[in-house]
Enzyme design. Structure first.
Site, short mmCIF file in Angstrom:
data_model
loop_
_atom_site.label_atom_id
_atom_site.label_comp_id
_atom_site.label_asym_id
_atom_site.label_seq_id
_atom_site.Cartn_x
_atom_site.Cartn_y
_atom_site.Cartn_z
N ASP A 113 -30.25 11.10 2.86
CA ASP A 113 -29.96 12.22 1.93
C ASP A 113 -29.17 13.23 2.42
O ASP A 113 -29.01 14.50 2.24
CB ASP A 113 -31.21 13.17 1.63
N ASP A 142 -2.57 17.21 16.88
CA ASP A 142 -2.15 17.16 15.36
C ASP A 142 -3.31 17.34 14.44
O ASP A 142 -4.44 16.67 14.43
CB ASP A 142 -1.86 15.72 15.53
N HIS A 157 6.04 11.38 6.26
CA HIS A 157 5.39 10.84 4.93
C HIS A 157 5.18 11.96 3.95
O HIS A 157 5.52 13.07 4.45
CB HIS A 157 3.89 10.29 5.30
N GLU A 171 8.02 13.98 11.98
CA GLU A 171 7.41 13.91 13.11
C GLU A 171 7.44 12.54 14.33
O GLU A 171 7.04 11.76 14.43
CB GLU A 171 5.83 13.61 12.85
N1 GLY Z 1 -2.07 13.24 11.25
C1 GLY Z 1 -1.71 12.19 10.43
C2 GLY Z 1 -0.50 12.08 10.47
O1 GLY Z 1 0.50 13.04 11.15
O2 GLY Z 1 0.25 11.58 9.80
MN MN Z 2 0.15 14.83 12.02
MN MN Z 3 1.87 13.64 9.37
#
Ligand code: GLY
Ligand code: MN
Ligand code: MN
Length: 444
Positions: free
Chosen positions: A35, A239, A333, A375
Protein backbone atom coordinates in the site's frame (compact mmCIF):
# COMPACT_ATOMS: atom_id res chain seq x y z
CA UNK A 1 -4.56 28.43 -18.99
CA UNK A 2 -5.27 24.86 -19.88
CA UNK A 3 -8.33 25.99 -21.85
CA UNK A 4 -5.90 27.58 -24.34
CA UNK A 5 -4.32 24.18 -24.82
CA UNK A 6 -7.72 22.65 -25.58
CA UNK A 7 -8.45 25.43 -28.06
CA UNK A 8 -5.13 24.77 -29.77
CA UNK A 9 -5.99 21.09 -30.06
CA UNK A 10 -9.53 21.80 -31.32
CA UNK A 11 -8.08 24.02 -34.06
CA UNK A 12 -6.20 21.05 -35.51
CA UNK A 13 -9.29 18.91 -36.12
CA UNK A 14 -11.87 19.33 -38.84
CA UNK A 15 -14.89 21.29 -37.46
CA UNK A 16 -17.49 19.23 -39.31
CA UNK A 17 -16.26 15.96 -38.03
CA UNK A 18 -18.34 14.23 -35.43
CA UNK A 19 -15.35 12.98 -33.48
CA UNK A 20 -14.27 12.93 -29.87
CA UNK A 21 -10.96 12.72 -28.07
CA UNK A 22 -10.79 10.26 -25.19
CA UNK A 23 -7.92 10.26 -22.68
CA UNK A 24 -7.61 8.51 -19.38
CA UNK A 25 -5.48 10.32 -16.79
CA UNK A 26 -2.92 8.72 -14.51
CA UNK A 27 -3.95 6.20 -11.89
CA UNK A 28 -2.60 5.95 -8.37
CA UNK A 29 0.51 3.78 -8.46
CA UNK A 30 1.72 1.48 -5.71
CA UNK A 31 5.06 -0.13 -4.98
CA UNK A 32 4.58 -3.70 -6.16
CA UNK A 33 1.78 -5.28 -4.15
CA UNK A 34 2.00 -3.02 -1.12
CA UNK A 35 0.00 0.00 0.00
CA UNK A 36 3.01 2.29 -0.50
CA UNK A 37 1.62 5.00 -2.80
CA UNK A 38 4.05 6.72 -5.16
CA UNK A 39 3.68 10.50 -5.17
CA UNK A 40 1.03 11.31 -7.75
CA UNK A 41 2.19 12.81 -11.05
CA UNK A 42 -0.50 13.38 -13.69
CA UNK A 43 0.10 11.99 -17.20
CA UNK A 44 1.51 14.88 -19.20
CA UNK A 45 -1.07 15.03 -22.01
CA UNK A 46 -3.94 14.85 -19.56
CA UNK A 47 -2.36 17.56 -17.46
CA UNK A 48 -1.75 19.69 -20.56
CA UNK A 49 -5.43 19.62 -21.50
CA UNK A 50 -7.04 19.81 -18.05
CA UNK A 51 -4.74 21.07 -15.31
CA UNK A 52 -6.47 18.46 -13.14
CA UNK A 53 -3.97 17.03 -10.71
CA UNK A 54 -6.20 14.13 -9.61
CA UNK A 55 -5.80 10.40 -9.97
CA UNK A 56 -8.30 8.25 -11.86
CA UNK A 57 -9.90 10.91 -14.09
CA UNK A 58 -10.73 10.82 -17.80
CA UNK A 59 -11.71 13.36 -20.42
CA UNK A 60 -13.79 13.48 -23.57
CA UNK A 61 -13.40 16.40 -25.94
CA UNK A 62 -16.30 16.87 -28.31
CA UNK A 63 -14.52 18.10 -31.44
CA UNK A 64 -17.68 19.32 -33.17
CA UNK A 65 -19.07 21.41 -30.34
CA UNK A 66 -15.60 22.10 -28.92
CA UNK A 67 -16.79 21.02 -25.46
CA UNK A 68 -14.86 19.48 -22.62
CA UNK A 69 -16.27 16.64 -20.51
CA UNK A 70 -14.34 15.78 -17.36
CA UNK A 71 -14.89 12.43 -15.62
CA UNK A 72 -13.92 12.20 -11.97
CA UNK A 73 -13.86 9.21 -9.62
CA UNK A 74 -16.70 8.70 -7.19
CA UNK A 75 -14.95 8.49 -3.83
CA UNK A 76 -16.45 7.08 -0.66
CA UNK A 77 -16.07 8.08 2.96
CA UNK A 78 -13.23 5.62 3.38
CA UNK A 79 -11.25 7.65 0.86
CA UNK A 80 -11.80 10.76 2.96
CA UNK A 81 -10.54 8.91 6.04
CA UNK A 82 -7.19 8.33 4.37
CA UNK A 83 -6.91 11.37 2.07
CA UNK A 84 -8.75 14.01 4.06
CA UNK A 85 -11.52 14.91 1.66
CA UNK A 86 -14.05 13.83 -0.89
CA UNK A 87 -14.66 16.61 -3.41
CA UNK A 88 -18.19 17.38 -4.43
CA UNK A 89 -19.19 17.80 -8.05
CA UNK A 90 -19.55 21.50 -7.38
CA UNK A 91 -15.96 21.68 -6.14
CA UNK A 92 -14.69 19.84 -9.21
CA UNK A 93 -16.65 22.18 -11.46
CA UNK A 94 -15.29 25.28 -9.78
CA UNK A 95 -11.75 24.02 -9.77
CA UNK A 96 -11.40 22.65 -13.31
CA UNK A 97 -14.23 24.42 -15.16
CA UNK A 98 -15.18 21.66 -17.58
CA UNK A 99 -18.23 22.28 -19.78
CA UNK A 100 -19.70 19.06 -18.35
CA UNK A 101 -18.75 17.06 -15.28
CA UNK A 102 -19.48 13.35 -14.82
CA UNK A 103 -18.42 10.42 -12.71
CA UNK A 104 -16.07 7.84 -14.25
CA UNK A 105 -18.82 5.26 -14.61
CA UNK A 106 -20.70 7.60 -16.96
CA UNK A 107 -18.23 7.41 -19.85
CA UNK A 108 -20.32 4.95 -21.81
CA UNK A 109 -23.53 6.91 -21.45
CA UNK A 110 -21.81 10.14 -22.51
CA UNK A 111 -20.30 8.48 -25.57
CA UNK A 112 -23.64 6.91 -26.41
CA UNK A 113 -25.23 10.33 -26.34
CA UNK A 114 -22.51 11.97 -28.45
CA UNK A 115 -22.50 9.12 -31.03
CA UNK A 116 -19.05 9.95 -32.42
CA UNK A 117 -18.02 8.73 -35.85
CA UNK A 118 -14.49 8.34 -34.51
CA UNK A 119 -12.90 8.24 -31.05
CA UNK A 120 -9.33 9.50 -30.98
CA UNK A 121 -7.22 7.73 -28.36
CA UNK A 122 -3.62 8.11 -27.23
CA UNK A 123 -2.56 4.50 -27.11
CA UNK A 124 -3.65 0.92 -27.68
CA UNK A 125 -4.58 0.35 -24.05
CA UNK A 126 -7.04 3.24 -23.99
CA UNK A 127 -8.29 2.28 -27.45
CA UNK A 128 -9.02 -1.20 -26.10
CA UNK A 129 -11.04 0.30 -23.28
CA UNK A 130 -13.24 2.03 -25.87
CA UNK A 131 -13.45 -1.09 -28.04
CA UNK A 132 -14.42 -3.16 -25.00
CA UNK A 133 -17.44 -0.92 -24.53
CA UNK A 134 -18.63 -2.82 -27.60
CA UNK A 135 -20.64 -0.02 -29.21
CA UNK A 136 -18.89 -0.25 -32.57
CA UNK A 137 -17.05 3.07 -32.22
CA UNK A 138 -14.30 3.60 -34.78
CA UNK A 139 -11.08 4.11 -32.86
CA UNK A 140 -8.01 5.99 -34.11
CA UNK A 141 -4.70 6.02 -32.25
CA UNK A 142 -2.25 8.06 -34.34
CA UNK A 143 -3.81 11.42 -35.08
CA UNK A 144 -4.25 12.43 -31.45
CA UNK A 145 -0.67 11.79 -30.47
CA UNK A 146 0.53 13.73 -33.50
CA UNK A 147 -1.79 16.64 -32.72
CA UNK A 148 -0.81 16.79 -29.06
CA UNK A 149 2.86 16.60 -29.95
CA UNK A 150 2.41 19.51 -32.35
CA UNK A 151 0.68 21.52 -29.60
CA UNK A 152 3.14 20.70 -26.85
CA UNK A 153 6.32 21.28 -28.81
CA UNK A 154 5.47 24.96 -29.44
CA UNK A 155 5.17 26.54 -26.01
CA UNK A 156 2.79 29.35 -25.09
CA UNK A 157 3.97 32.31 -23.04
CA UNK A 158 2.31 30.82 -19.95
CA UNK A 159 4.19 27.56 -20.43
CA UNK A 160 7.45 29.47 -20.87
CA UNK A 161 6.73 31.30 -17.62
CA UNK A 162 6.47 27.98 -15.79
CA UNK A 163 9.82 26.96 -17.26
CA UNK A 164 11.34 30.32 -16.30
CA UNK A 165 10.24 29.72 -12.69
CA UNK A 166 11.59 26.14 -12.68
CA UNK A 167 14.85 27.60 -13.99
CA UNK A 168 14.96 30.47 -11.50
CA UNK A 169 14.78 28.00 -8.62
CA UNK A 170 17.19 25.62 -10.33
CA UNK A 171 19.71 28.47 -10.59
CA UNK A 172 19.48 29.00 -6.81
CA UNK A 173 19.81 25.28 -6.09
CA UNK A 174 22.87 24.91 -8.31
CA UNK A 175 24.60 27.86 -6.72
CA UNK A 176 23.85 26.52 -3.23
CA UNK A 177 25.51 23.21 -4.10
CA UNK A 178 28.51 24.86 -5.75
CA UNK A 179 29.07 26.93 -2.63
CA UNK A 180 28.60 24.03 -0.20
CA UNK A 181 30.64 21.25 -1.79
CA UNK A 182 33.84 20.11 -0.06
CA UNK A 183 35.99 17.03 -0.59
CA UNK A 184 35.02 14.39 1.99
CA UNK A 185 31.29 15.02 1.66
CA UNK A 186 29.08 12.30 0.22
CA UNK A 187 27.33 12.79 -3.11
CA UNK A 188 23.92 12.47 -1.46
CA UNK A 189 24.67 15.40 0.85
CA UNK A 190 24.75 17.64 -2.22
CA UNK A 191 21.50 16.12 -3.42
CA UNK A 192 19.99 16.99 -0.03
CA UNK A 193 21.12 20.62 -0.36
CA UNK A 194 19.78 20.77 -3.91
CA UNK A 195 16.40 19.30 -2.97
CA UNK A 196 16.07 21.57 0.04
CA UNK A 197 16.37 24.70 -2.11
CA UNK A 198 13.77 23.38 -4.56
CA UNK A 199 11.28 22.39 -1.89
CA UNK A 200 11.62 25.56 0.18
CA UNK A 201 10.85 27.47 -3.03
CA UNK A 202 7.66 25.48 -3.54
CA UNK A 203 8.82 23.04 -6.21
CA UNK A 204 7.93 19.59 -4.91
CA UNK A 205 8.44 17.25 -7.86
CA UNK A 206 11.76 16.35 -9.40
CA UNK A 207 11.69 16.24 -13.18
CA UNK A 208 13.93 13.15 -13.30
CA UNK A 209 16.29 11.22 -11.08
CA UNK A 210 19.09 13.63 -10.25
CA UNK A 211 22.71 12.74 -10.98
CA UNK A 212 25.28 13.85 -8.38
CA UNK A 213 28.45 12.19 -9.60
CA UNK A 214 32.01 12.64 -8.38
CA UNK A 215 35.16 11.48 -10.11
CA UNK A 216 34.83 8.44 -12.31
CA UNK A 217 31.06 8.24 -11.64
CA UNK A 218 30.62 11.21 -13.99
CA UNK A 219 31.36 8.89 -16.91
CA UNK A 220 28.22 6.84 -16.09
CA UNK A 221 25.49 8.67 -17.99
CA UNK A 222 22.66 7.67 -15.67
CA UNK A 223 24.50 7.47 -12.38
CA UNK A 224 21.71 8.02 -9.84
CA UNK A 225 22.98 6.09 -6.82
CA UNK A 226 24.76 9.20 -5.46
CA UNK A 227 26.33 7.20 -2.63
CA UNK A 228 30.08 7.80 -2.94
CA UNK A 229 32.37 9.99 -0.92
CA UNK A 230 33.90 12.87 -2.86
CA UNK A 231 37.70 12.98 -3.14
CA UNK A 232 39.92 16.02 -3.20
CA UNK A 233 40.80 16.58 -6.85
CA UNK A 234 37.53 15.12 -8.19
CA UNK A 235 35.35 16.85 -10.68
CA UNK A 236 31.69 16.81 -9.66
CA UNK A 237 29.01 16.45 -12.36
CA UNK A 238 25.53 17.42 -11.35
CA UNK A 239 22.50 16.94 -13.60
CA UNK A 240 19.21 17.69 -11.86
CA UNK A 241 16.06 19.77 -12.04
CA UNK A 242 12.56 20.10 -10.64
CA UNK A 243 9.21 20.90 -12.22
CA UNK A 244 7.07 24.01 -11.89
CA UNK A 245 3.43 23.16 -12.60
CA UNK A 246 4.69 20.14 -14.48
CA UNK A 247 7.30 21.98 -16.59
CA UNK A 248 10.87 20.81 -16.16
CA UNK A 249 14.27 22.35 -15.74
CA UNK A 250 17.17 20.14 -16.81
CA UNK A 251 20.68 21.52 -16.30
CA UNK A 252 24.14 20.09 -15.91
CA UNK A 253 27.18 21.71 -14.40
CA UNK A 254 30.59 20.15 -13.83
CA UNK A 255 32.94 21.75 -11.32
CA UNK A 256 35.95 20.84 -9.15
CA UNK A 257 34.98 19.57 -5.70
CA UNK A 258 37.76 21.63 -4.13
CA UNK A 259 36.94 24.78 -6.10
CA UNK A 260 39.97 24.83 -8.41
CA UNK A 261 40.33 23.11 -11.79
CA UNK A 262 43.58 21.25 -12.48
CA UNK A 263 45.23 21.95 -15.82
CA UNK A 264 43.93 18.71 -17.33
CA UNK A 265 40.42 19.29 -15.98
CA UNK A 266 40.43 22.87 -17.27
CA UNK A 267 41.56 21.75 -20.74
CA UNK A 268 38.85 19.13 -21.16
CA UNK A 269 36.24 21.39 -19.57
CA UNK A 270 37.10 24.23 -21.94
CA UNK A 271 36.70 21.95 -24.97
CA UNK A 272 33.14 21.15 -23.85
CA UNK A 273 32.40 24.75 -22.92
CA UNK A 274 33.57 26.04 -26.32
CA UNK A 275 31.18 23.61 -28.04
CA UNK A 276 28.35 24.54 -25.67
CA UNK A 277 28.83 28.30 -26.19
CA UNK A 278 29.26 28.20 -29.97
CA UNK A 279 26.23 25.97 -30.46
CA UNK A 280 24.01 28.17 -28.29
CA UNK A 281 25.08 31.26 -30.26
CA UNK A 282 24.01 29.44 -33.45
CA UNK A 283 20.46 28.80 -32.25
CA UNK A 284 17.70 30.50 -34.23
CA UNK A 285 14.67 29.39 -36.21
CA UNK A 286 15.57 27.08 -39.08
CA UNK A 287 18.68 25.43 -37.66
CA UNK A 288 18.66 21.65 -37.33
CA UNK A 289 19.56 19.73 -34.19
CA UNK A 290 21.65 17.21 -36.13
CA UNK A 291 23.78 20.02 -37.60
CA UNK A 292 24.29 21.45 -34.11
CA UNK A 293 25.24 17.99 -32.86
CA UNK A 294 27.97 17.69 -35.48
CA UNK A 295 29.10 21.27 -34.87
CA UNK A 296 29.52 20.54 -31.15
CA UNK A 297 31.30 17.25 -31.86
CA UNK A 298 33.77 18.94 -34.17
CA UNK A 299 34.61 21.69 -31.69
CA UNK A 300 35.15 19.14 -28.91
CA UNK A 301 37.39 17.03 -31.15
CA UNK A 302 39.44 20.13 -32.02
CA UNK A 303 39.80 20.68 -28.28
CA UNK A 304 41.03 17.12 -27.74
CA UNK A 305 43.53 17.50 -30.60
CA UNK A 306 44.89 20.65 -28.94
CA UNK A 307 45.28 18.69 -25.69
CA UNK A 308 47.03 15.90 -27.61
CA UNK A 309 44.48 13.37 -26.40
CA UNK A 310 43.54 12.54 -29.98
CA UNK A 311 45.68 12.94 -33.08
CA UNK A 312 45.14 13.46 -36.77
CA UNK A 313 43.21 15.50 -39.28
CA UNK A 314 39.93 16.89 -37.94
CA UNK A 315 37.96 16.03 -41.10
CA UNK A 316 39.18 12.44 -40.96
CA UNK A 317 38.43 12.26 -37.24
CA UNK A 318 34.86 13.39 -37.93
CA UNK A 319 34.43 11.07 -40.92
CA UNK A 320 35.58 8.14 -38.81
CA UNK A 321 33.17 8.97 -35.99
CA UNK A 322 35.92 9.24 -33.41
CA UNK A 323 33.74 11.81 -31.62
CA UNK A 324 31.32 9.03 -30.68
CA UNK A 325 34.01 7.46 -28.47
CA UNK A 326 34.00 10.53 -26.23
CA UNK A 327 30.48 11.91 -26.78
CA UNK A 328 28.16 8.88 -26.70
CA UNK A 329 24.83 10.70 -26.38
CA UNK A 330 22.79 13.32 -28.22
CA UNK A 331 23.45 17.05 -28.04
CA UNK A 332 20.04 17.74 -26.56
CA UNK A 333 16.32 17.19 -26.56
CA UNK A 334 13.03 19.00 -26.33
CA UNK A 335 12.06 20.01 -22.82
CA UNK A 336 8.62 20.70 -21.37
CA UNK A 337 6.11 18.65 -19.41
CA UNK A 338 8.49 15.75 -19.84
CA UNK A 339 12.23 16.05 -19.48
CA UNK A 340 12.69 14.22 -22.75
CA UNK A 341 9.70 15.97 -24.21
CA UNK A 342 7.60 14.99 -27.20
CA UNK A 343 8.26 16.05 -30.74
CA UNK A 344 11.86 15.05 -31.35
CA UNK A 345 11.16 13.02 -34.46
CA UNK A 346 8.37 14.33 -36.71
CA UNK A 347 6.54 11.78 -38.86
CA UNK A 348 8.74 10.30 -41.54
CA UNK A 349 12.00 11.35 -39.89
CA UNK A 350 14.06 8.45 -38.59
CA UNK A 351 17.11 8.22 -36.42
CA UNK A 352 20.41 8.66 -38.26
CA UNK A 353 22.25 5.36 -38.38
CA UNK A 354 25.66 6.74 -37.48
CA UNK A 355 27.67 6.20 -34.30
CA UNK A 356 27.30 9.02 -31.83
CA UNK A 357 24.41 10.73 -33.55
CA UNK A 358 21.93 7.85 -33.49
CA UNK A 359 21.11 8.68 -29.87
CA UNK A 360 20.07 12.21 -30.75
CA UNK A 361 16.57 12.66 -29.33
CA UNK A 362 15.48 15.49 -31.60
CA UNK A 363 15.94 15.75 -35.34
CA UNK A 364 14.12 18.65 -36.82
CA UNK A 365 14.37 22.30 -37.64
CA UNK A 366 13.99 24.57 -34.65
CA UNK A 367 11.05 26.98 -34.55
CA UNK A 368 10.15 29.88 -32.23
CA UNK A 369 8.52 28.59 -29.04
CA UNK A 370 10.45 25.34 -28.92
CA UNK A 371 12.59 24.65 -25.84
CA UNK A 372 15.68 22.48 -26.18
CA UNK A 373 18.55 21.48 -23.97
CA UNK A 374 22.11 21.93 -25.23
CA UNK A 375 24.32 19.46 -23.41
CA UNK A 376 27.59 18.51 -25.06
CA UNK A 377 29.95 16.33 -23.05
CA UNK A 378 33.27 14.53 -23.10
CA UNK A 379 33.55 11.29 -21.13
CA UNK A 380 36.23 8.69 -20.62
CA UNK A 381 34.16 5.52 -20.51
CA UNK A 382 36.42 2.49 -20.09
CA UNK A 383 33.86 0.18 -21.76
CA UNK A 384 34.04 2.34 -24.90
CA UNK A 385 37.69 3.41 -24.91
CA UNK A 386 39.41 0.14 -23.93
CA UNK A 387 38.17 -1.69 -27.05
CA UNK A 388 38.96 1.41 -29.17
CA UNK A 389 42.55 1.38 -27.92
CA UNK A 390 42.82 -2.23 -29.13
CA UNK A 391 41.22 -1.47 -32.53
CA UNK A 392 43.96 -0.21 -34.92
CA UNK A 393 41.38 1.66 -37.05
CA UNK A 394 40.45 3.78 -34.04
CA UNK A 395 43.68 3.66 -32.06
CA UNK A 396 45.52 5.48 -34.85
CA UNK A 397 43.60 8.63 -33.88
CA UNK A 398 44.18 8.20 -30.15
CA UNK A 399 47.12 9.14 -27.98
CA UNK A 400 46.64 5.79 -26.31
CA UNK A 401 48.97 6.56 -23.43
CA UNK A 402 47.06 9.72 -22.53
CA UNK A 403 43.66 8.14 -23.08
CA UNK A 404 44.65 5.22 -20.83
CA UNK A 405 45.79 7.60 -18.13
CA UNK A 406 42.40 9.35 -18.29
CA UNK A 407 40.23 6.22 -17.89
CA UNK A 408 39.49 7.22 -14.28
CA UNK A 409 38.83 10.87 -15.16
CA UNK A 410 35.04 10.65 -15.38
CA UNK A 411 33.49 13.24 -17.63
CA UNK A 412 32.32 16.76 -18.26
CA UNK A 413 28.87 17.84 -19.40
CA UNK A 414 27.45 21.38 -19.52
CA UNK A 415 23.70 21.66 -20.09
CA UNK A 416 21.51 24.75 -20.48
CA UNK A 417 17.80 25.12 -21.34
CA UNK A 418 17.19 27.26 -24.41
CA UNK A 419 14.01 28.81 -25.81
CA UNK A 420 14.07 29.39 -29.56
CA UNK A 421 12.80 32.92 -30.29
CA UNK A 422 11.92 34.77 -33.52
CA UNK A 423 15.41 36.18 -33.83
CA UNK A 424 17.57 33.79 -31.86
CA UNK A 425 17.23 32.35 -28.39
CA UNK A 426 16.55 33.00 -24.72
CA UNK A 427 18.75 31.10 -22.28
CA UNK A 428 16.73 30.02 -19.22
CA UNK A 429 19.83 28.80 -17.37
CA UNK A 430 21.77 31.30 -15.34
CA UNK A 431 24.45 29.41 -13.44
CA UNK A 432 28.16 30.24 -13.86
CA UNK A 433 29.93 28.09 -16.44
CA UNK A 434 33.09 29.94 -17.43
CA UNK A 435 36.06 28.54 -15.50
CA UNK A 436 36.90 31.87 -13.85
CA UNK A 437 33.24 32.44 -12.85
CA UNK A 438 32.95 28.96 -11.30
CA UNK A 439 36.18 29.35 -9.34
CA UNK A 440 35.11 32.81 -8.13
CA UNK A 441 31.70 31.56 -6.98
CA UNK A 442 33.19 28.57 -5.18
CA UNK A 443 35.80 30.66 -3.40
CA UNK A 444 32.87 32.52 -1.81
N1 GLY B 1 18.95 14.50 -17.27
C1 GLY B 1 18.61 13.86 -18.45
C2 GLY B 1 19.15 14.56 -19.59
O1 GLY B 1 19.92 15.47 -19.45
O2 GLY B 1 18.80 14.28 -20.70
MN1 MN C 1 20.18 16.68 -17.80
MN1 MN D 1 18.94 16.86 -20.78
Amino acid sequence: MHHLHREKLFSLFDDDQNGVVFIQGAETMYRYKTDYEFPFRQESNFWYLTGANEADCALVLDLKKEEYHLFVPKRDAQYAVWHGYVKTKKQYLEEYKPDHLHYQNEILSVLNALKPEVVYCLNDEQAEFIEDLDRGFTVETEALEDALTYCRVLKTEWELDQMREASRVNDLAYEAVMKAIKPGMYEYELKAIFNKVQIENGLLQDAYNGIFASGVNASILHYVENTDQINDGDLFLMDAGFECNGYAADYTRTFPANGKFTETQAGIYQAVLDAHNVVIEAIKPGVKMEDLHLMASRIMMEGLIKLDIIRGNIDEIMENNIFALFFPHGLGHFLGLDTHDVGGYPKGVDRIDRPGIKFLRARRELLPGMVVTIEPGIYFVPAVLEPAIKDPEKAKYLNTEKVTSLLGFGGVRIEDDIVVTEDGYENLTNVPKEISEIEALMKG
